[in-house]
Design a protein around this motif. Sequence first.
Motif, PDB file in Angstrom:
ATOM      1  N   TYR A 470       0.880  -1.174   0.000  1.00 20.34           N
ATOM      2  CA  TYR A 470       0.000   0.000   0.000  1.00 20.34           C
ATOM      3  C   TYR A 470       0.919   1.225   0.000  1.00 20.34           C
ATOM      4  O   TYR A 470       1.592   1.508   0.994  1.00 20.34           O
ATOM      5  N   VAL A 471       0.971   1.924  -1.126  1.00 20.62           N
ATOM      6  CA  VAL A 471       1.954   2.978  -1.349  1.00 20.62           C
ATOM      7  C   VAL A 471       1.263   4.338  -1.377  1.00 20.62           C
ATOM      8  O   VAL A 471       0.250   4.514  -2.065  1.00 20.62           O
ATOM      9  N   LEU A 472       1.842   5.290  -0.632  1.00 22.37           N
ATOM     10  CA  LEU A 472       1.383   6.683  -0.678  1.00 22.37           C
ATOM     11  C   LEU A 472       2.380   7.485  -1.518  1.00 22.37           C
ATOM     12  O   LEU A 472       3.575   7.518  -1.211  1.00 22.37           O
ATOM     13  N   VAL A 473       1.891   8.115  -2.580  1.00 19.07           N
ATOM     14  CA  VAL A 473       2.722   8.936  -3.458  1.00 19.07           C
ATOM     15  C   VAL A 473       2.389  10.397  -3.200  1.00 19.07           C
ATOM     16  O   VAL A 473       1.230  10.809  -3.358  1.00 19.07           O
ATOM     17  N   LEU A 474       3.412  11.174  -2.788  1.00 14.26           N
ATOM     18  CA  LEU A 474       3.232  12.597  -2.503  1.00 14.26           C
ATOM     19  C   LEU A 474       4.028  13.394  -3.536  1.00 14.26           C
ATOM     20  O   LEU A 474       5.254  13.395  -3.524  1.00 14.26           O
ATOM     21  N   ASP A 475       3.303  14.058  -4.444  1.00 13.64           N
ATOM     22  CA  ASP A 475       3.944  14.866  -5.486  1.00 13.64           C
ATOM     23  C   ASP A 475       2.981  15.965  -5.884  1.00 13.64           C
ATOM     24  O   ASP A 475       1.766  15.731  -5.988  1.00 13.64           O
ATOM     25  N   ARG A 512      -2.486   3.252   7.452  1.00 16.23           N
ATOM     26  CA  ARG A 512      -1.027   3.411   7.434  1.00 16.23           C
ATOM     27  C   ARG A 512      -0.466   2.816   6.151  1.00 16.23           C
ATOM     28  O   ARG A 512      -0.688   1.630   5.863  1.00 16.23           O
ATOM     29  N   PRO A 513       0.298   3.604   5.372  1.00 16.34           N
ATOM     30  CA  PRO A 513       0.907   3.048   4.157  1.00 16.34           C
ATOM     31  C   PRO A 513       2.116   2.187   4.506  1.00 16.34           C
ATOM     32  O   PRO A 513       2.736   2.341   5.558  1.00 16.34           O
ATOM     33  N   ASP A 514       2.437   1.261   3.583  1.00 16.99           N
ATOM     34  CA  ASP A 514       3.652   0.473   3.757  1.00 16.99           C
ATOM     35  C   ASP A 514       4.893   1.303   3.456  1.00 16.99           C
ATOM     36  O   ASP A 514       5.962   1.059   4.026  1.00 16.99           O
ATOM     37  N   ILE A 515       4.760   2.260   2.576  1.00 20.48           N
ATOM     38  CA  ILE A 515       5.892   3.114   2.198  1.00 20.48           C
ATOM     39  C   ILE A 515       5.361   4.400   1.577  1.00 20.48           C
ATOM     40  O   ILE A 515       4.259   4.421   1.011  1.00 20.48           O
ATOM     41  N   VAL A 516       6.136   5.476   1.723  1.00 18.08           N
ATOM     42  CA  VAL A 516       5.792   6.771   1.140  1.00 18.08           C
ATOM     43  C   VAL A 516       6.851   7.128   0.105  1.00 18.08           C
ATOM     44  O   VAL A 516       8.050   7.039   0.364  1.00 18.08           O
ATOM     45  N   GLY A 541       8.841   5.411  12.287  1.00 21.64           N
ATOM     46  CA  GLY A 541       9.458   4.332  11.515  1.00 21.64           C
ATOM     47  C   GLY A 541       8.857   4.115  10.146  1.00 21.64           C
ATOM     48  O   GLY A 541       9.092   3.072   9.527  1.00 21.64           O
ATOM     49  N   LEU A 542       8.086   5.094   9.646  1.00 22.94           N
ATOM     50  CA  LEU A 542       7.435   4.938   8.350  1.00 22.94           C
ATOM     51  C   LEU A 542       8.490   4.884   7.246  1.00 22.94           C
ATOM     52  O   LEU A 542       9.277   5.819   7.077  1.00 22.94           O
ATOM     53  N   PRO A 543       8.570   3.786   6.449  1.00 18.75           N
ATOM     54  CA  PRO A 543       9.540   3.719   5.348  1.00 18.75           C
ATOM     55  C   PRO A 543       9.235   4.789   4.297  1.00 18.75           C
ATOM     56  O   PRO A 543       8.067   5.113   4.044  1.00 18.75           O
ATOM     57  N   ALA A 544      10.287   5.329   3.681  1.00 19.61           N
ATOM     58  CA  ALA A 544      10.078   6.411   2.717  1.00 19.61           C
ATOM     59  C   ALA A 544      11.229   6.459   1.724  1.00 19.61           C
ATOM     60  O   ALA A 544      12.363   6.086   2.031  1.00 19.61           O
ATOM     61  N   VAL A 545      10.913   6.936   0.532  1.00 20.94           N
ATOM     62  CA  VAL A 545      11.894   7.215  -0.517  1.00 20.94           C
ATOM     63  C   VAL A 545      11.692   8.654  -0.964  1.00 20.94           C
ATOM     64  O   VAL A 545      10.564   9.063  -1.256  1.00 20.94           O
ATOM     65  N   VAL A 577      12.306   0.115  -7.932  1.00 22.78           N
ATOM     66  CA  VAL A 577      12.058  -1.146  -7.212  1.00 22.78           C
ATOM     67  C   VAL A 577      13.168  -1.390  -6.191  1.00 22.78           C
ATOM     68  O   VAL A 577      12.905  -1.767  -5.038  1.00 22.78           O
ATOM     69  N   ALA A 578      14.430  -1.154  -6.594  1.00 25.94           N
ATOM     70  CA  ALA A 578      15.545  -1.370  -5.668  1.00 25.94           C
ATOM     71  C   ALA A 578      15.473  -0.416  -4.489  1.00 25.94           C
ATOM     72  O   ALA A 578      15.751  -0.790  -3.338  1.00 25.94           O
ATOM     73  N   ALA A 579      15.103   0.853  -4.738  1.00 28.74           N
ATOM     74  CA  ALA A 579      15.012   1.830  -3.660  1.00 28.74           C
ATOM     75  C   ALA A 579      13.902   1.478  -2.674  1.00 28.74           C
ATOM     76  O   ALA A 579      14.048   1.656  -1.458  1.00 28.74           O
ATOM     77  N   ILE A 580      12.795   0.969  -3.191  1.00 29.38           N
ATOM     78  CA  ILE A 580      11.694   0.556  -2.303  1.00 29.38           C
ATOM     79  C   ILE A 580      12.143  -0.598  -1.419  1.00 29.38           C
ATOM     80  O   ILE A 580      11.880  -0.616  -0.201  1.00 29.38           O
ATOM     81  N   HIS A 581      12.827  -1.563  -1.997  1.00 27.74           N
ATOM     82  CA  HIS A 581      13.356  -2.677  -1.193  1.00 27.74           C
ATOM     83  C   HIS A 581      14.307  -2.155  -0.122  1.00 27.74           C
ATOM     84  O   HIS A 581      14.240  -2.575   1.039  1.00 27.74           O
ATOM     85  N   THR A 582      15.211  -1.241  -0.495  1.00 34.38           N
ATOM     86  CA  THR A 582      16.175  -0.701   0.471  1.00 34.38           C
ATOM     87  C   THR A 582      15.475   0.031   1.600  1.00 34.38           C
ATOM     88  O   THR A 582      15.808  -0.150   2.788  1.00 34.38           O
ATOM     89  N   ALA A 583      14.487   0.860   1.276  1.00 33.20           N
ATOM     90  CA  ALA A 583      13.778   1.622   2.302  1.00 33.20           C
ATOM     91  C   ALA A 583      13.020   0.703   3.247  1.00 33.20           C
ATOM     92  O   ALA A 583      12.985   0.930   4.465  1.00 33.20           O
TER      93      ALA A 583
END
Length: 601
Positions: A470-475, A512-516, A541-545, A577-583
């Motif tokens: 579940y991804v939150l995109v802020l732009d 709560r998103p899995d990543i932002v 602790g919310l993961p983010a890129v 994809v790699a950045a999401i895995h790292t975060a």
Amino acid sequence: MNRPIAAEQASVDEELLRLLAQQGRRMPYPVGISAAVISVMAWQGSGHWLTLLWLAVVLAVLALRWWGLGRLASWHHLSLARRLRAAIGLSLLNGLVFSASLSFVPFFDDYQRMVQTMLLLGLCAGSVATTAGYAPVLLAFLLPVSLANSLSWLVWHAGGRDSSWLEVALGALILGFAWILASLGRDAYRVFVESVQIRQQQAQTNQQLRLALQKAEQAMEAKTRFLASASHDLRQPMHTLSLLGSALVRRPLDSESSEIGRHMNLALQSLASQMDGLLDISKLDAQVVPVANQVFCLSSWLQRLCQEMAQTAEGKGLSLKLDCPAAVYVDTDPLLLERVLRNLIDNAIKYTDQGGVHVEVVAEADDEDGEELIWRINVRDTGRGIAPAEQARIFEEFYQIGNAERDRAKGLGLGLSIVSRMVDLLDLPLQLCSTPGQGSCFSLSIAAAEGSGVPELAPAGAARRLPHLYVLVLDDEAPVREAMRALLSSHGCEVVTTGSTREALLKCMVRRPDIVLTDFRLRDGDDGISALNSLRNALPGLPAVLITGDTAPERLREAHAAGLVLLHKPVLEEQLVAAIHTALMEAGGVSPISRVLAGTA
């Protein structure tokens, strides 16, 4: 007198007054001792109180000179002419007072007269240095003392006898000595003036150099701002196209449409690679490129790199050979070293028309002690070569040889500039040997390392899959939000988009998103780092890129200091994809998804 000459002379006079002030503080001690010796000798001969009075007058004059000369250098409310006249007057007063000491001659024997003469001559000789040979001040002291000293030998004789030839000779020698001191003073003053002028010229040159350096720094900052602004504005639409292109090829298409999409993505990747050259320069200038040294096997690592670049060489009809001993281990940053060697090999292929490129690794001993083993990596080509006059310039930004038409296929001219910066960062010596018409050889030296028990490096860009997220995109740009939704949805992710921090907070409170994934620049003065701080205050602790198209050094330092996973537009699918895995891995198992990826669920 014209203005430049007058200003130059004024500077010399000011420096002279400062010198007189310094000497005025030093000379009272030796001069006072000399006066005391003369007084003691006169007292022994006469015991008259006038001896003490003369000594008191000498000390008073010395004190007046100490005070007056020290003030003249800083009394800028008085004209230079008046201050110089005051200095001349103090020197004349000092000369007259010491001339008066010759009135004690009747009380001296011949030995004492010789001592007095030697002391006065010593004072006269010292005045050349203490006045820098400036004639008015020097002669004001030298003439009265020398004339009185000479006359004392020519005129006064004990018992009224006639002058002997020795006394006449001494009187004449004293006058001759005074003339020589005056000549030396003239030379000393000329040297003094020249030294002051040289210092002034040096000061002017230093000021001009500082101004030139300041202008160069301003030009460099302007260039950096321009590149950062242009890069950001170009990266925005490229980022959208990259996301949409990646989403497009993941959909079921007919073969012709699929081929068009593939070529479109290849063109975008080529353009992104050139834009990354500008980004590398900005990162290196901002000093935010981390160095992560590790021991790895150079032979297998180089084999993979050469295999990847062999297709490019074959496309030009060139050979790409690798000669490297087995089990060669080095200790450096493999990612940065790959950027260096990839640029060197790519540059060699680019400027070679026939023949090929040869990558070889040879062992050699360290020049200093002959014990430490050094591996030298040579990238040798049979290309056009580089003229000696051009060899220093090829490391400059945007400089290319034989590309006056700015052929886009030859890049932007940043490869060797990046190489130069990166080898400095890695502290690896880089050498160039090139002969026009015969080719070039770039050599890189790396210290050998012990390789027992070292695991193989994983290939860069290994294919990864995304779990259901579940991804939150802020732009703040709607096209980017929709392109990100299209790509992530094709990976099976559930995507919610927003354009402001406030709306992002509200959506996070609902679920709560899995990543932002957030852009760096947002509207109304907001930015991605501030937005993530607000979200993490509510959801620790919310993961983010963090995704940005801004390459300004200060922005890069700010993002680096925040410790976030950072991507630069245009973002390719594999990078995202790699950045999401790292975060998610760096989240430390806070969310269920991160625990699955970390293997702790």
